[in-house]
Write a protein that holds these residues in place. Structure first.
Motif, PDB file in Angstrom:
ATOM      1  N   ASN A   5       0.736  -1.345  -0.071  1.00  0.00           N
ATOM      2  CA  ASN A   5      -0.119   0.080   0.021  1.00  0.00           C
ATOM      3  C   ASN A   5       0.994   1.135   0.178  1.00  0.00           C
ATOM      4  N   ALA A   6       0.098   2.481  -0.064  1.00  0.00           N
ATOM      5  CA  ALA A   6       0.853   3.683  -0.319  1.00  0.00           C
ATOM      6  C   ALA A   6       1.630   4.045   1.174  1.00  0.00           C
ATOM      7  N   ASP A   7       1.137   3.296   2.491  1.00  0.00           N
ATOM      8  CA  ASP A   7       1.941   3.632   3.422  1.00  0.00           C
ATOM      9  C   ASP A   7       3.160   3.075   3.459  1.00  0.00           C
ATOM     10  N   THR A   8       3.473   2.201   2.726  1.00  0.00           N
ATOM     11  CA  THR A   8       4.737   1.425   2.477  1.00  0.00           C
ATOM     12  C   THR A   8       5.633   2.352   1.672  1.00  0.00           C
ATOM     13  N   ASN A   9       5.198   2.915   0.705  1.00  0.00           N
ATOM     14  CA  ASN A   9       5.856   3.742  -0.137  1.00  0.00           C
ATOM     15  C   ASN A   9       6.272   5.116   0.578  1.00  0.00           C
ATOM     16  N   GLN A  10       5.311   5.533   1.390  1.00  0.00           N
ATOM     17  CA  GLN A  10       5.524   6.796   2.082  1.00  0.00           C
ATOM     18  C   GLN A  10       6.717   6.543   3.310  1.00  0.00           C
ATOM     19  N   SER A  11       6.643   5.391   3.934  1.00  0.00           N
ATOM     20  CA  SER A  11       7.671   5.050   4.831  1.00  0.00           C
ATOM     21  C   SER A  11       9.043   4.948   4.203  1.00  0.00           C
ATOM     22  N   HIS A  12       9.070   4.528   3.260  1.00  0.00           N
ATOM     23  CA  HIS A  12      10.365   4.429   2.398  1.00  0.00           C
ATOM     24  C   HIS A  12      10.815   5.902   2.028  1.00  0.00           C
ATOM     25  N   ASP A  13      10.084   6.816   1.474  1.00  0.00           N
ATOM     26  CA  ASP A  13      10.493   8.151   1.309  1.00  0.00           C
ATOM     27  C   ASP A  13      10.925   8.864   2.704  1.00  0.00           C
ATOM     28  N   LYS A  14      10.188   8.680   3.664  1.00  0.00           N
ATOM     29  CA  LYS A  14      10.547   9.462   4.854  1.00  0.00           C
ATOM     30  C   LYS A  14      11.814   8.883   5.363  1.00  0.00           C
ATOM     31  N   ALA A  15      11.970   7.494   5.374  1.00  0.00           N
ATOM     32  CA  ALA A  15      13.246   7.055   5.850  1.00  0.00           C
ATOM     33  C   ALA A  15      14.460   7.685   4.919  1.00  0.00           C
ATOM     34  N   LEU A  16      14.436   7.515   3.733  1.00  0.00           N
ATOM     35  CA  LEU A  16      15.378   7.938   2.918  1.00  0.00           C
ATOM     36  C   LEU A  16      15.821   9.459   3.259  1.00  0.00           C
ATOM     37  N   LEU A  17      14.759  10.379   3.189  1.00  0.00           N
ATOM     38  CA  LEU A  17      15.068  11.943   3.544  1.00  0.00           C
ATOM     39  C   LEU A  17      15.440  12.102   4.872  1.00  0.00           C
ATOM     40  N   ARG A  18      15.005  11.027   5.820  1.00  0.00           N
ATOM     41  CA  ARG A  18      15.717  11.289   7.128  1.00  0.00           C
ATOM     42  C   ARG A  18      16.974  10.995   7.209  1.00  0.00           C
ATOM     43  N   ASN A  19      17.471   9.901   6.347  1.00  0.00           N
ATOM     44  CA  ASN A  19      18.985   9.626   6.462  1.00  0.00           C
ATOM     45  C   ASN A  19      19.889  10.730   5.833  1.00  0.00           C
ATOM     46  N   LEU A  20      19.135  11.192   4.798  1.00  0.00           N
ATOM     47  CA  LEU A  20      19.997  12.454   4.140  1.00  0.00           C
ATOM     48  C   LEU A  20      20.009  13.406   4.894  1.00  0.00           C
ATOM     49  N   SER A  21      18.876  13.659   5.800  1.00  0.00           N
ATOM     50  CA  SER A  21      19.189  14.927   6.684  1.00  0.00           C
ATOM     51  C   SER A  21      20.090  14.605   7.860  1.00  0.00           C
ATOM     52  N   ILE A  22      20.124  13.688   8.371  1.00  0.00           N
ATOM     53  CA  ILE A  22      21.109  13.313   9.237  1.00  0.00           C
ATOM     54  C   ILE A  22      22.462  13.272   8.807  1.00  0.00           C
ATOM     55  N   LEU A  23      22.634  12.785   7.693  1.00  0.00           N
ATOM     56  CA  LEU A  23      23.823  12.871   6.972  1.00  0.00           C
ATOM     57  C   LEU A  23      24.278  14.297   6.771  1.00  0.00           C
ATOM     58  N   TYR A  24      23.604  15.372   6.566  1.00  0.00           N
ATOM     59  CA  TYR A  24      23.717  16.517   6.215  1.00  0.00           C
ATOM     60  C   TYR A  24      24.347  17.248   7.701  1.00  0.00           C
ATOM     61  N   LYS A  25      23.525  16.938   8.475  1.00  0.00           N
ATOM     62  CA  LYS A  25      23.840  17.326   9.613  1.00  0.00           C
ATOM     63  C   LYS A  25      25.335  17.063  10.339  1.00  0.00           C
ATOM     64  N   LEU A  26      25.608  15.768  10.353  1.00  0.00           N
ATOM     65  CA  LEU A  26      26.893  15.324  10.387  1.00  0.00           C
ATOM     66  C   LEU A  26      27.884  16.265   9.527  1.00  0.00           C
ATOM     67  N   MET A  27      27.639  16.219   8.504  1.00  0.00           N
ATOM     68  CA  MET A  27      28.740  17.017   7.566  1.00  0.00           C
ATOM     69  C   MET A  27      28.834  18.444   7.924  1.00  0.00           C
ATOM     70  N   LEU A  28      27.875  19.302   8.680  1.00  0.00           N
ATOM     71  CA  LEU A  28      28.049  20.452   8.995  1.00  0.00           C
ATOM     72  C   LEU A  28      28.855  20.418  10.329  1.00  0.00           C
ATOM     73  N   GLY A  29      29.070  19.213  10.869  1.00  0.00           N
ATOM     74  CA  GLY A  29      29.892  19.203  12.108  1.00  0.00           C
ATOM     75  C   GLY A  29      29.316  19.071  13.362  1.00  0.00           C
ATOM     76  N   ASN A  30      27.840  18.956  13.396  1.00  0.00           N
ATOM     77  CA  ASN A  30      27.065  19.015  14.471  1.00  0.00           C
ATOM     78  C   ASN A  30      27.293  17.702  15.095  1.00  0.00           C
ATOM     79  N   ILE A  31      27.228  17.768  16.582  1.00  0.00           N
ATOM     80  CA  ILE A  31      27.345  16.642  17.484  1.00  0.00           C
ATOM     81  C   ILE A  31      26.050  16.375  18.178  1.00  0.00           C
ATOM     82  N   MET A  32      25.368  15.253  18.084  1.00  0.00           N
ATOM     83  CA  MET A  32      24.096  15.014  18.659  1.00  0.00           C
ATOM     84  C   MET A  32      24.100  13.630  19.316  1.00  0.00           C
ATOM     85  N   THR A  33      22.828  13.519  20.018  1.00  0.00           N
ATOM     86  CA  THR A  33      22.490  12.264  20.754  1.00  0.00           C
ATOM     87  C   THR A  33      21.687  11.447  19.781  1.00  0.00           C
TER      88      THR A  33
END
Length: 299
Positions: A5-33
């Protein structure tokens, strides 16, 4: 055929964007928990831990106490390369006109609102993490892998985890034959201590994206695609190795090589009445029988 169903597609999209966003924060030098990230993205701590584990495979993430950061970073030279590599690995190379230029917009929460991506159906593998990890390690360490598949114990030389049209498969050498195994049907997977030597010919075969992975025999199918569906099929790589035989007033005739009948039967059923099977006749007759049985049960 399993439906997603569409929920599976939406979940995949959110996971990918979340990973890219976390990656971007790390590349900016952020320190996070991890907990900070879980709160920010409204997901569980376990989900964030899985994200971090996956990201550590492509960038040097260090952990001190409960904080994560990069071992080193250079915003001008490193962050786009890693993000681009991650995006390409996840099949986004041709999704945007110029991927490198779009990366800041894709991962910036303020500019993300300009985009909406509706992926084709992806298999829900959120419960398959441990299996992924076991198989990945066996592949990288060149260890034999044992598991149960279709009520039979197998011992194989694993070569690749591959996603084809949303479904994950393990490509492995079993008794000197390259075979595919549907990941969700694998159970009781264990890494064996015994090692194996990589065969160059198998690596080359996989690199060619050859249908022989799935069957020792392929056969040609000839289809008529009506004009109503023509643009879609020409724009997307739905049919592998397709060749246009002729073009007419009402559509086009194409041929393609397939390994299994269901590849075409499921496709045609989804596009009735805009696709017709012209050859082989046996496959066309099989489709007619399936449709007749369906109508008999539902009329």
């Amino acid at each position: 055929m399993k439906q997603y169903n569409a929920d599976t597609n939406q979940s995949h999209d959110k996971a990918l964007l979340r990973n890219l966003s976390i990656l971007y924060k790390l590349m900016l030098g952020n320190i996070m928990t991890p907990q900070d990230l879980a709160d920010e993205y409204s997901v569980s701590l376990r989900t964030i831990q899985r994200d971090i584990k996956r990201l550590r495979e492509i960038i040097p993430i260090k952990k001190e106490a409960n904080f994560i950061s990069l071992e080193y970073y250079d915003i001008n030279h490193i962050h786009r390369k890693y993000i681009a590599d991650f995006a390409v690995f996840n099949g986004l190379r041709s999704l945007y006109p110029q991927l490198d230029n779009e990366i800041p917009n894709i991962i910036n929460r303020e500019t993300q609102v300009a985009y909406m991506i509706k992926n084709q159906a992806f298999e829900d593998t959120t419960q398959q993490y441990d299996k992924f990890d076991t198989i990945r390690i066996a592949i990288l360490e060149h260890n034999f892998l044992s598991f149960c598949y279709k009520n039979k114990t197998r011992k194989v030389k694993p070569y690749k985890l591959i996603n084809i049209q949303g479904i994950w498969y393990l490509l492995a050498d079993e008794n000197n034959t390259l075979k595919h195994f549907v990941l969700t049907k694998i159970s009781n997977d264990e890494i064996c201590e015994e090692k194996f030597q990589i065969r160059k010919d198998i690596v080359e075969e996989i690199a060619k994206s050859n249908l022989k992975w799935f069957s020792n025999k392929t056969f040609m199918v000839k289809l008529h695609i009506a004009n109503e569906a023509r643009e879609y099929f020409m724009r997307k790589e739905i049919l592998a190795n397709k060749t246009i035989i002729s073009e007419g007033k009402h559509g086009i005739i194409v041929s393609t090589q397939i390994a299994f009948e269901d590849e075409i039967l499921n496709l045609v059923k989804a596009w009735i009445p805009y696709i017709q099977i012209l050859a082989p006749h046996s496959l066309r007759d099989k489709l007619h029988t399936i449709l007749q049985e369906y109508l008999a049960q539902n009329i």
